[in-house]
Design a protein around this motif. Sequence first.
Motif, PDB file in Angstrom:
ATOM      1  N   LYS A  31      52.063 -19.125 -50.759  1.00 32.29           N
ATOM      2  CA  LYS A  31      53.189 -18.450 -50.099  1.00 32.29           C
ATOM      3  C   LYS A  31      52.737 -17.399 -49.090  1.00 32.29           C
ATOM      4  N   GLY A  32      51.510 -16.888 -49.271  1.00 35.79           N
ATOM      5  CA  GLY A  32      51.024 -15.835 -48.382  1.00 35.79           C
ATOM      6  C   GLY A  32      51.645 -14.482 -48.647  1.00 35.79           C
ATOM      7  N   THR A  33      52.152 -14.294 -49.881  1.00 35.36           N
ATOM      8  CA  THR A  33      52.860 -13.054 -50.210  1.00 35.36           C
ATOM      9  C   THR A  33      52.121 -12.282 -51.304  1.00 35.36           C
ATOM     10  N   THR A  34      52.393 -10.969 -51.387  1.00 34.79           N
ATOM     11  CA  THR A  34      51.833 -10.137 -52.449  1.00 34.79           C
ATOM     12  C   THR A  34      52.598 -10.385 -53.736  1.00 34.79           C
ATOM     13  N   HIS A  35      51.887 -10.840 -54.766  1.00 36.06           N
ATOM     14  CA  HIS A  35      52.501 -11.094 -56.072  1.00 36.06           C
ATOM     15  C   HIS A  35      52.553  -9.796 -56.886  1.00 36.06           C
ATOM     16  N   LYS A  36      51.502  -8.973 -56.754  1.00 32.31           N
ATOM     17  CA  LYS A  36      51.421  -7.734 -57.524  1.00 32.31           C
ATOM     18  C   LYS A  36      50.473  -6.759 -56.828  1.00 32.31           C
ATOM     19  N   THR A  37      50.816  -5.478 -56.850  1.00 32.72           N
ATOM     20  CA  THR A  37      49.919  -4.423 -56.373  1.00 32.72           C
ATOM     21  C   THR A  37      49.461  -3.598 -57.567  1.00 32.72           C
ATOM     22  N   PHE A  38      48.156  -3.400 -57.684  1.00 35.71           N
ATOM     23  CA  PHE A  38      47.574  -2.639 -58.791  1.00 35.71           C
ATOM     24  C   PHE A  38      47.264  -1.231 -58.291  1.00 35.71           C
ATOM     25  N   THR A  39      47.875  -0.221 -58.901  1.00 32.33           N
ATOM     26  CA  THR A  39      47.605   1.163 -58.526  1.00 32.33           C
ATOM     27  C   THR A  39      47.066   1.929 -59.726  1.00 32.33           C
ATOM     28  N   GLY A  40      46.063   2.760 -59.499  1.00 27.41           N
ATOM     29  CA  GLY A  40      45.464   3.519 -60.599  1.00 27.41           C
ATOM     30  C   GLY A  40      44.176   4.201 -60.180  1.00 27.41           C
ATOM     31  N   HIS A  41      43.478   3.623 -59.199  1.00 29.25           N
ATOM     32  CA  HIS A  41      42.291   4.293 -58.663  1.00 29.25           C
ATOM     33  C   HIS A  41      42.734   5.481 -57.806  1.00 29.25           C
ATOM     34  N   SER A  42      41.993   6.586 -57.897  1.00 31.98           N
ATOM     35  CA  SER A  42      42.358   7.772 -57.116  1.00 31.98           C
ATOM     36  C   SER A  42      41.681   7.787 -55.747  1.00 31.98           C
ATOM     37  N   LYS A  43      40.743   6.852 -55.529  1.00 32.82           N
ATOM     38  CA  LYS A  43      40.068   6.743 -54.235  1.00 32.82           C
ATOM     39  C   LYS A  43      39.880   5.265 -53.892  1.00 32.82           C
ATOM     40  N   ASP A  44      39.089   4.994 -52.841  1.00 33.73           N
ATOM     41  CA  ASP A  44      38.895   3.635 -52.344  1.00 33.73           C
ATOM     42  C   ASP A  44      38.400   2.683 -53.438  1.00 33.73           C
ATOM     43  N   VAL A  45      38.935   1.469 -53.442  1.00 32.28           N
ATOM     44  CA  VAL A  45      38.440   0.402 -54.303  1.00 32.28           C
ATOM     45  C   VAL A  45      37.353  -0.354 -53.538  1.00 32.28           C
ATOM     46  N   LEU A  46      36.194  -0.541 -54.174  1.00 31.73           N
ATOM     47  CA  LEU A  46      35.053  -1.166 -53.501  1.00 31.73           C
ATOM     48  C   LEU A  46      34.747  -2.571 -54.002  1.00 31.73           C
TER      49      LEU A  46
END
Length: 314
Positions: free
Chosen positions: A94-109
């Motif tokens: 579909k090319g769509t966001t299924h879920k956004t994960f939030t919890g890191h306080s800075k950049d995810v590497l």
Amino acid sequence: MSETLVKRAELTGHSGRVTCLATSADPTILLSGSRDKTVIVWQIEGSGDGSYGYAKRALKGHSHFVSDVTISSDGQFALSGSWDGTLRLFNIAKGTTHKTFTGHSKDVLSVAISADQRKVVSGGRDNSVKLWNILGENKFSFDGEYGHTSWVSSVRFSPGDRNPTIVSAGWDKVVKVWDLTNMRLKSNLVGHTGYLESVCISPDGSLCASGGKDMVCMLWDLKDGRHLYSLDADAIVHCLAFSPNRYWLCAATEAGVRIWDLESKELVAELNEEWPVMGKKAMTPYPTCLAWSADGSVLYVGYTDNKIRVWTVQ
């Protein structure tokens, strides 16, 4: 006759440096992430008439550089990490966001999905390794007194279910092995003298390899937590990958791609591009990431000049 790698194609579509690549069991799909904030889904056709593959769609939503991408084992979802501090699970069809994960306080590497597709791990500039379920709920954070003391640059799951572990590498020069059965630190793999950029686990789960600033690739026994041997890369290592079907380790370094046979510990190949003469202040492009096709016949390499180059084993 020893095997050689032959350059087959260049894939052009990103408008920023390519930072990460991912393949799956489906040889017609390649994922790439970039500093242009997108993940591109490539349709790979493999024909030799110049149309090796094309950009099928761009997965958008991140507000900063995409740092890592992986694909679920069923090929339906792409998981990406970004300097915007989030992970995104995209529905590829579909090319769509299924879920956004939030919890890191800075950049995810760095990000990874477990073999059973039920768990996600991420590492970032908040010095933490986070374990999530597929719904985006943060179930555990590997930090505190046993955690990394600097940025976590690379995280990977062991391939099987027998000894479920996570391996993480950081700018504190340490590789950490975490036991998922009890959520505890199993071993610290110490020996590097510079920050680490990449860690990868062998297909059978017995070894891991690490590399970074000190220009050395170190091989470790995961069961015993001990150093086996080191390979000189002679340049900063940005990404490591084991071949899925040969006893090879492949490194993307600032001097090009290096591939070693781990039985003989000899170089199998050095893949170097011929770059045009550049100005004094211009940076010569270099590889930042790589991924093997599932059958080990194709090597995809992402570069700082926004292109992906394709080599095949002959």
